[in-house]
Design a protein around this motif. Structure first.
Motif, short mmCIF file in Angstrom:
data_model
loop_
_atom_site.label_atom_id
_atom_site.label_comp_id
_atom_site.label_asym_id
_atom_site.label_seq_id
_atom_site.Cartn_x
_atom_site.Cartn_y
_atom_site.Cartn_z
N TYR A 273 -12.79 102.40 -29.74
CA TYR A 273 -12.79 101.01 -30.18
C TYR A 273 -14.19 100.40 -30.22
CZ TYR A 273 -7.83 101.60 -29.49
OH TYR A 273 -6.53 102.06 -29.56
N GLY A 274 -15.20 101.15 -29.85
CA GLY A 274 -16.58 100.69 -30.04
C GLY A 274 -16.98 99.50 -29.21
N VAL A 275 -16.61 99.46 -27.94
CA VAL A 275 -17.06 98.39 -27.05
C VAL A 275 -18.57 98.53 -26.85
CG1 VAL A 275 -16.86 97.41 -24.73
CG2 VAL A 275 -14.83 98.26 -25.92
N ARG A 276 -19.32 97.46 -27.12
CA ARG A 276 -20.78 97.55 -27.10
C ARG A 276 -21.35 97.46 -25.69
NH1 ARG A 276 -20.17 94.14 -31.72
NH2 ARG A 276 -20.61 92.31 -30.43
N ASN A 277 -20.78 96.64 -24.85
CA ASN A 277 -21.29 96.46 -23.49
C ASN A 277 -20.99 97.72 -22.67
OD1 ASN A 277 -21.68 95.73 -20.74
ND2 ASN A 277 -21.42 93.57 -21.28
N PRO A 278 -22.02 98.48 -22.26
CA PRO A 278 -21.75 99.74 -21.56
C PRO A 278 -21.08 99.54 -20.21
CG PRO A 278 -24.09 99.24 -21.52
CD PRO A 278 -23.46 98.24 -22.43
N GLU A 279 -21.40 98.45 -19.51
CA GLU A 279 -20.82 98.23 -18.20
C GLU A 279 -19.32 97.89 -18.31
OE1 GLU A 279 -23.21 95.24 -16.38
OE2 GLU A 279 -24.63 96.70 -15.57
N VAL A 280 -18.97 97.04 -19.26
CA VAL A 280 -17.56 96.70 -19.46
C VAL A 280 -16.80 97.92 -19.97
CG1 VAL A 280 -15.95 95.23 -20.73
CG2 VAL A 280 -18.09 94.27 -19.86
N ARG A 281 -17.44 98.70 -20.85
CA ARG A 281 -16.78 99.92 -21.33
C ARG A 281 -16.47 100.86 -20.17
NH1 ARG A 281 -20.24 101.30 -24.83
NH2 ARG A 281 -21.46 102.79 -23.61
N GLN A 282 -17.41 101.03 -19.25
CA GLN A 282 -17.17 101.89 -18.10
C GLN A 282 -16.11 101.29 -17.18
OE1 GLN A 282 -18.48 104.97 -17.76
NE2 GLN A 282 -17.02 105.15 -16.05
N LEU A 283 -16.09 99.95 -17.07
CA LEU A 283 -15.06 99.31 -16.25
C LEU A 283 -13.67 99.62 -16.79
CD1 LEU A 283 -14.01 97.26 -14.13
CD2 LEU A 283 -14.39 95.48 -15.87
N ILE A 284 -13.48 99.50 -18.09
CA ILE A 284 -12.17 99.76 -18.68
C ILE A 284 -11.80 101.23 -18.49
CG2 ILE A 284 -10.81 99.65 -20.79
CD1 ILE A 284 -12.64 97.41 -21.75
N ILE A 285 -12.79 102.11 -18.62
CA ILE A 285 -12.52 103.54 -18.39
C ILE A 285 -12.07 103.77 -16.95
CG2 ILE A 285 -13.59 105.82 -18.25
CD1 ILE A 285 -15.42 104.96 -20.60
N ASP A 286 -12.79 103.18 -16.00
CA ASP A 286 -12.41 103.33 -14.59
C ASP A 286 -11.02 102.74 -14.33
OD1 ASP A 286 -14.85 104.52 -14.20
OD2 ASP A 286 -15.83 102.70 -13.41
N TYR A 287 -10.71 101.65 -14.99
CA TYR A 287 -9.38 101.04 -14.81
C TYR A 287 -8.28 101.97 -15.28
CZ TYR A 287 -5.51 97.77 -15.50
OH TYR A 287 -4.27 97.16 -15.48
N TRP A 369 -7.61 94.91 -6.31
CA TRP A 369 -8.43 96.04 -5.89
C TRP A 369 -9.73 95.58 -5.25
CZ3 TRP A 369 -7.85 99.03 -11.16
CH2 TRP A 369 -6.50 99.45 -11.28
N ALA A 370 -10.20 94.39 -5.64
CA ALA A 370 -11.44 93.88 -5.06
C ALA A 370 -11.29 93.65 -3.57
CB ALA A 370 -11.85 92.58 -5.76
N LEU A 371 -10.08 93.32 -3.09
CA LEU A 371 -9.85 93.16 -1.66
C LEU A 371 -9.78 94.51 -0.95
CD1 LEU A 371 -7.13 90.35 -1.79
CD2 LEU A 371 -9.58 90.10 -1.32
N GLU A 372 -9.29 95.53 -1.65
CA GLU A 372 -9.16 96.85 -1.05
C GLU A 372 -10.47 97.62 -1.07
OE1 GLU A 372 -6.10 98.79 -3.19
OE2 GLU A 372 -4.56 97.30 -2.74
N GLU A 373 -11.19 97.57 -2.20
CA GLU A 373 -12.45 98.29 -2.36
C GLU A 373 -13.50 97.34 -2.92
OE1 GLU A 373 -12.01 102.42 -4.00
OE2 GLU A 373 -10.02 101.68 -4.54
N PRO A 374 -14.01 96.45 -2.13
CA PRO A 374 -14.95 95.44 -2.66
C PRO A 374 -16.23 96.04 -3.22
CG PRO A 374 -14.87 95.39 -0.25
CD PRO A 374 -13.76 96.29 -0.69
N GLN A 375 -16.69 97.16 -2.63
CA GLN A 375 -17.93 97.74 -3.12
C GLN A 375 -17.82 98.25 -4.56
OE1 GLN A 375 -15.98 98.92 -0.82
NE2 GLN A 375 -15.48 101.08 -1.28
N ARG A 376 -16.61 98.51 -5.01
CA ARG A 376 -16.43 99.05 -6.36
C ARG A 376 -15.94 98.02 -7.36
NH1 ARG A 376 -12.55 104.25 -7.93
NH2 ARG A 376 -13.17 104.37 -10.14
N TRP A 377 -15.04 97.13 -6.93
CA TRP A 377 -14.37 96.25 -7.89
C TRP A 377 -14.73 94.78 -7.71
CZ3 TRP A 377 -12.22 99.27 -11.40
CH2 TRP A 377 -11.71 100.51 -11.02
#
Length: 813
Positions: A273-287, A369-377
Motif C-alpha cells: 500500500y506504499g506507506v511513506r512514513n517508515p516508522e508508521v509502516r514498521q509499526l503496522i508490520i509489528d502490529y 500493549w503500552a501498559l504491558e510493554e511500555p518500552q516497545r509500544w
C-alpha cells in the motif's frame, strides 16, 4: 490416433509483453523465481559429433536413419536437408550451429519454408530442418522451433535419440489419465525443451522445465492459449516426470505449486500500500506480527488493507506531515468523508463504518500493549480519533444489513424452482444429445428432439473420436450452423447441476463444498440392517466438524459424482490450492475435481460463483425475473435455513446442521415471511424446556431406544416412506397421498397408476350420483398423486442406483 502436429506460432510484436510490465502486474510467483536452461553434462550426440559433418553424410543420415517415424517419403528428408544445408553453407561460420545463427532463422520471425517461394519445396525444407534437429546438428531457439510446423516431431525425436529414459517417459505418458491430445502435448513440451536447450532427458532439471514453461508463457507460445494469457506449458509433463521419480526428492509434485504465490509476509502486506512514513509502516508490520497468534491469514490481510491502505495511506494524502497516531479532529473528519465512497465513486453500503472497527481496535490494542510493554509500544499510544458518535448506531446498521439480506432471500425463494429446473433441463438435454451423437457414425446427419444435427468428421474428430477416456464428439446444428463440442458441454452442465444440488440440499458453505472428499461420506448401520448415509463436513469457518444426515436427493447427487469420478479408476488424490489462505493442502480424493487440459484440478470457489452467475444470465434471456439478478452459493445456504425453520424444524437443530456456534447467527440467516414466527418458536421452546422434568434429560433406556428404532420401521408405507418426526402421530389420518411427508419410492410408480385409475372411476361414479363433496375430495387427492408422481419421475430421470464402494462398518471390539 494421436495428434500429429506441433503448433506453429506467428507472433505479432504488439502481442509481446515486456518483462517489467509482466512482473509488475503478475499474480504468479513463477515470475520471481530464477530459472535457467539446463547445461548438459555430456552433449547428446546419438550419431556422433555432427557439428562440422559433410553435407552428403548428413543427407544420408536424414534419409536412412530416420525412417519409421518420419511421415513423409525419405526423398523429401534428403532433398529438404540438402537444400537447407547448402543455404547455410553459403553463410559465414565454422559449424552448422554458427551458420544457423548467422542466417537469422533462429529469431523465429519466419519459418524455413519461406526460404523457397515454391510451396512444395518449402515443405521439404521444413522436413529437412526436422531431421537436422533430431540428429542434433542444430540447437534452435524456442521461438525458432515453435515458428516451424513439424509433423509428429516427438516420435521422430524419440526414435533418433535412442534414449531408454525418454522411452520410459513416453510409456508413462501413454498411461496417464489425460486425453490423447494432451498426452501428445506433454511429449511435445519435453522434446521441445530438450531440443532447444541441447540436453538429454537425464539433464532436464526442474529449473530447466520451469524455465521452458515461463518462456512459453512470456513469449505467447503456449498451445491453444490466447495471446498474453496466463496459461502455462509443461503442466502434464511435470506431473509425469515427478511420478516416474525423475526429479530430485523434495521437488513439488506439480508445476502449479511454483506458479501460485503463497502467503505474503507482513512486510509484503503493508508494503503493497506504499506507506511513506517508515516508522508508521514498521509499526503496522509489528502490529500484524503481534496479531498472528489469534488471527488467520485472511484476517491479517484485511487488517493490512484497512489500517495501512484505507486508513494511514489516506491520512498521508490529507496530511503529508503527520508523523504519529495523534490525528487532529479536522484530519479525521476529512478521512471520514473520504471513506464514505468507494474508488469508483459509488457510496459504500455501510457508509464506511466497516473501517471504523479495525482502526479503533488498532488504537485500543496499542494502548493496552503500552501498559504491558511500555518500552516497545508506549511511544505509539494515542487517543483514538473516532468520536463516540461514530460508534453509536451499530445495532441499527446491523438491522439494516439483516433487512437487506432478508429481502434478498424473499426475492430469490420463489425463483429457486425455476433455476433448479433450468440447470437440470440443461444437463439432461445435453446428456441425451451426447448419447444420441455417439451412436451416429462420423459425418452422418441425425435428428434429436426435433432438431437436425451432423456429426463432425474433420481432422480432430478422426483423431480423437475413439479416445477411451476423453472422446471428441462434435456436432453441427443444421439450423444455426453452430459447432458444439458435446463432451465439454456435458461436463460443464453436469458439474453446474452438481454444484446447485449439493448446495441447496446440504447448506454447506462454498469453501466446504470444494473441500468435500470421498472420505466425507460415511454410513451408519442400524441393528435392523438399514443404512443411513452421512456427510461429514470438514472444519472451515468455525473450525468445527459437523455431520449432516443426507436426504435421498443429496445422496443421489453424491452417488452420481462418485460414479463419474470412478468411471476410469479410483478417485486420485491431488492437492488443492486454498485461495483464501494461499496454501496447498495435502493430497486428498476430492469429489469436485476435474480433468482440465492435461492436469486434474479441484474446483475453485470462484468457478462455482462464476458458473452460477452465467446460468442466471442465461435464464434471464427467457425469464424476465432473472434479468439483473443472480444467485450466489451462500444464497442456497440461507434459503435452506429459511425452509427448515419455516417447516417446523427447531432453530437450534438448524444451527447444528448449518455449523453455527450461536443460534443468533442462524436467526440472521432466516428470512421469515411472518415476523412473529421466530418469536413464537423461541417462546415455545423456552416454555417447553422449563416445563420438562429433569428426569427427561437422563440417558435413554433400552426400551426407549427400542421404541425409537421401531419408529423408523413404522414409517414404511405401501408407496414409500413417511418423513414424520419421532414421537409424532399421523396428522392426516393416514391419507398418505395427500400428506406432504410421504416420499414415494420410484419403484411404486405402477402402483400410482393403479390408484389414479381407481380414483378416476370413483370420480365418474360420484359425478353420476351428484356427490359434489366427494368430487372435490377426489380432485384434491388426484392432484396430490400427480405431484408426487412428477417428483418421483424427476428423480428417476437424472439419477440411478449405484454402488458407492464404501467400506462396511466392522464390529466393535
Amino acid at each position: 490416433m494421436a495428434e500429429k502436429y506441433t503448433l506453429r506460432n506467428r507472433r505479432s510484436p504488439a502481442l509481446r509483453v515486456a518483462d517489467a510490465d509482466r512482473e509488475r502486474r503478475s499474480r504468479f510467483a513463477i515470475d520471481t523465481v530464477t530459472a535457467a536452461p539446463a547445461a548438459p553434462t555430456t552433449p547428446p550426440r546419438p550419431f556422433g559429433n555432427l557439428s562440422r559433418a559433410l553435407i552428403a553424410d548428413l543427407v544420408n543420415l536424414a534419409g536412412d536413419k530416420l525412417g519409421s517415424q518420419m511421415d513423409s517419403p525419405r526423398a523429401k528428408h534428403r532433398s529438404g536437408a540438402r537444400h537447407l544445408l547448402e543455404y547455410l553453407e553459403s553463410l559465414g561460420g565454422r559449424t552448422w550451429q554458427e551458420r544457423w545463427l548467422v542466417s537469422g532463422l533462429d529469431t523465429g520471425e519466419r519459418p524455413v519454408s519461406d526460404l523457397d517461394p515454391d510451396k512444395y519445396r518449402g515443405y521439404n525444407l521444413t522436413h529437412g530442418l526436422k531431421a537436422l534437429l533430431c540428429l542434433r546438428v542444430i540447437t534452435p531457439s524456442l521461438t525458432a522451433f515453435r515458428g516451424n510446423k513439424f509433423n509428429q516431431y516427438p516420435y521422430a525425436f524419440q526414435e533418433a535419440q535412442g534414449d531408454p529414459l525418454l522411452d520410459k517417459f513416453v510409456e508413462e505418458t501413454s498411461r496417464s489419465r489425460a486425453s490423447k491430445r494432451h498426452q501428445y502435448r506433454a511429449l511435445a513440451d519435453v522434446c521441445c525443451a530438450l531440443t532447444t536447450q541441447g540436453i538429454a532427458l537425464a539433464d532436464l532439471t526442474p529449473d530447466a522445465l520451469l524455465f521452458y514453461a515461463n518462456e512459453c508463457r512470456r513469449l505467447n507460445l503456449v498451445v491453444s492459449a490466447r495471446p498474453d494469457s496466463n496459461r502455462f506449458a509443461g503442466l502434464l509433463a511435470w506431473d509425469i516426470l515427478h511420478g516416474m521419480g525423475h526429479f530430485p526428492p523434495g521437488t513439488p509434485p506439480t508445476l502449479r505449486i511454483y506458479i501460485y504465490k503463497g502467503q505474503k509476509s507482513p512486510e509484503e502486506m503493508v508494503g503493497f500500500y506504499g506507506v511513506r512514513n517508515p516508522e508508521v509502516r514498521q509499526l503496522i508490520i509489528d502490529y500484524i506480527v503481534r496479531r498472528q497468534g489469534d488471527t488467520d491469514y485472511v484476517t491479517r490481510e484485511g487488517l493490512a488493507r484497512s489500517i495501512a491502505g484505507q486508513f494511514w495511506r489516506e491520512i498521508e494524502k490529507i496530511a503529508p506531515d503527520q508523523r504519529d497516531l495523534a490525528i487532529p479532529q479536522e484530519v479525521y473528519d476529512q478521512w471520514r468523508e473520504t471513506v464514505r465512497v468507494r474508488k469508483d465513486g459509488k457510496p459504500r453500503a455501510d457508509g464506511g463504518t466497516g473501517l471504523i472497527l479495525p482502526v479503533r481496535a488498532f488504537y485500543m490494542d496499542l494502548q493496552s500493549w503500552a501498559l504491558e510493554e511500555p518500552q516497545r509500544w508506549a511511544r505509539w499510544a494515542a487517543p483514538c480519533p473516532i468520536p463516540p458518535a461514530d460508534l453509536r448506531g451499530f445495532g441499527k446498521r446491523r438491522r439494516r444489513i439483516n433487512e437487506r439480506t432478508a429481502d434478498r432471500i424473499r426475492e430469490r425463494q420463489p425463483l429457486l424452482p425455476a433455476l433448479v429446473a433450468h440447470i437440470e433441463e440443461r444437463y439432461t438435454t445435453v446428456r441425451d444429445l451426447l448419447k444420441a451423437a455417439r451412436e451416429v457414425p462420423l459425418g452422418e446427419v441425425f435428428t434429436h428432439d426435433e432438431r437436425s444435427y451432423k456429426r463432425m468428421n474433420a481432422r480432430p474428430d478422426l483423431r480423437h473420436h475413439d479416445d477411451p477416456q476423453f472422446p471428441l464428439v462434435r456436432v453441427c446444428d443444421q439450423g444455426t450452423g453452430a459447432v458444439r463440442s458435446l463432451v465439454d458441454e456435458e461436463e460443464v452442465a453436469f458439474w453446474d447441476w452438481a454444484y446447485v444440488e449439493v448446495l441447496r440440499h446440504s447448506g454447506v458453505r462454498v469453501e466446504e463444498l470444494v473441500e468435500l472428499a470421498h472420505t466425507s461420506i460415511r454410513q451408519y448401520q442400524r441393528p435392523n440392517g438399514e443404512v443411513i448415509a452421512l456427510l461429514v463436513v470438514a472444519p472451515s469457518k468455525t473450525d468445527r466438524e459437523r455431520v449432516i444426515p443426507m436426504p435421498a436427493e443429496l445422496f443421489h447427487v453424491i452417488a452420481m459424482i462418485i460414479m463419474r469420478q470412478t468411471a476410469h479408476g479410483p478417485i486420485p488424490s491431488i492437492p488443492r490450492y486454498d485461495g483464501h489462505e494461499r496454501v496447498w493442502t495435502a493430497p486428498m480424493p476430492f469429489l469436485f475435481q476435474r480433468q482440465i487440459g492435461g492436469v486434474r484440478k479441484v474446483t475453485s470457489t470462484a468457478t462455482v460463483l462464476n458458473n452460477l452467475r452465467k446460468q442466471c444470465q442465461s435464464l434471464g434471456e427467457t425469464n424476465p425475473a432473472f434479468r439483473g439478478l443472480h444467485f450466489t452459493p451462500h444464497d442456497f445456504r440461507r434459503l435452506l435455513a429459511t425452509d427448515l425453520v419455516s417447516n417446523g424444524l427447531p432453530i437450534h437443530i438448524g444451527a447444528a446442521l448449518l455449523g453455527h456456534l450461536n443460534i443468533q447467527t442462524t436467526q440472521g440467516y432466516v428470512a421469515v415471511f411472518d415476523e412473529d414466527v421466530i418469536r413464537h418458536v423461541q417462546d415455545f421452546l423456552v416454555r417447553r424446556r422449563s416445563m420438562r422434568p429433569e428426569e427427561e434429560y437422563r440417558p435413554a433406556t433400552e426400551e426407549e431406544w427400542q421404541e425409537f428404532e421401531e419408529h423408523f420401521d413404522k414409517r414404511k408405507v405401501e408407496l414409500g416412506s413417511c418423513g414424520r418426526p419421532y414421537g409424532t402421530s399421523c396428522q392426516h389420518e393416514h391419507a398418505c397421498l395427500r400428506c406432504a411427508q410421504l416420499h414415494v419410492n420410484p419403484k411404486m410408480l405402477p402402483r400410482l397408476d393403479e390408484l389414479e385409475s381407481d380414483l378416476e372411476d370413483r370420480k365418474t361414479r360420484a359425478a353420476s350420483e351428484s356427490w359434489l363433496g366427494e368430487i372435490e375430495g377426489i380432485d384434491r387427492t388426484l392432484q396430490c398423486l400427480r405431484d408426487k408422481r412428477a417428483d418421483a419421475l424427476r428423480l428417476t430421470r437424472i439419477t440411478r442406483q449405484v454402488d458407492l464402494g464404501m467400506p462396511t462398518i466392522g464390529t466393535a471390539r
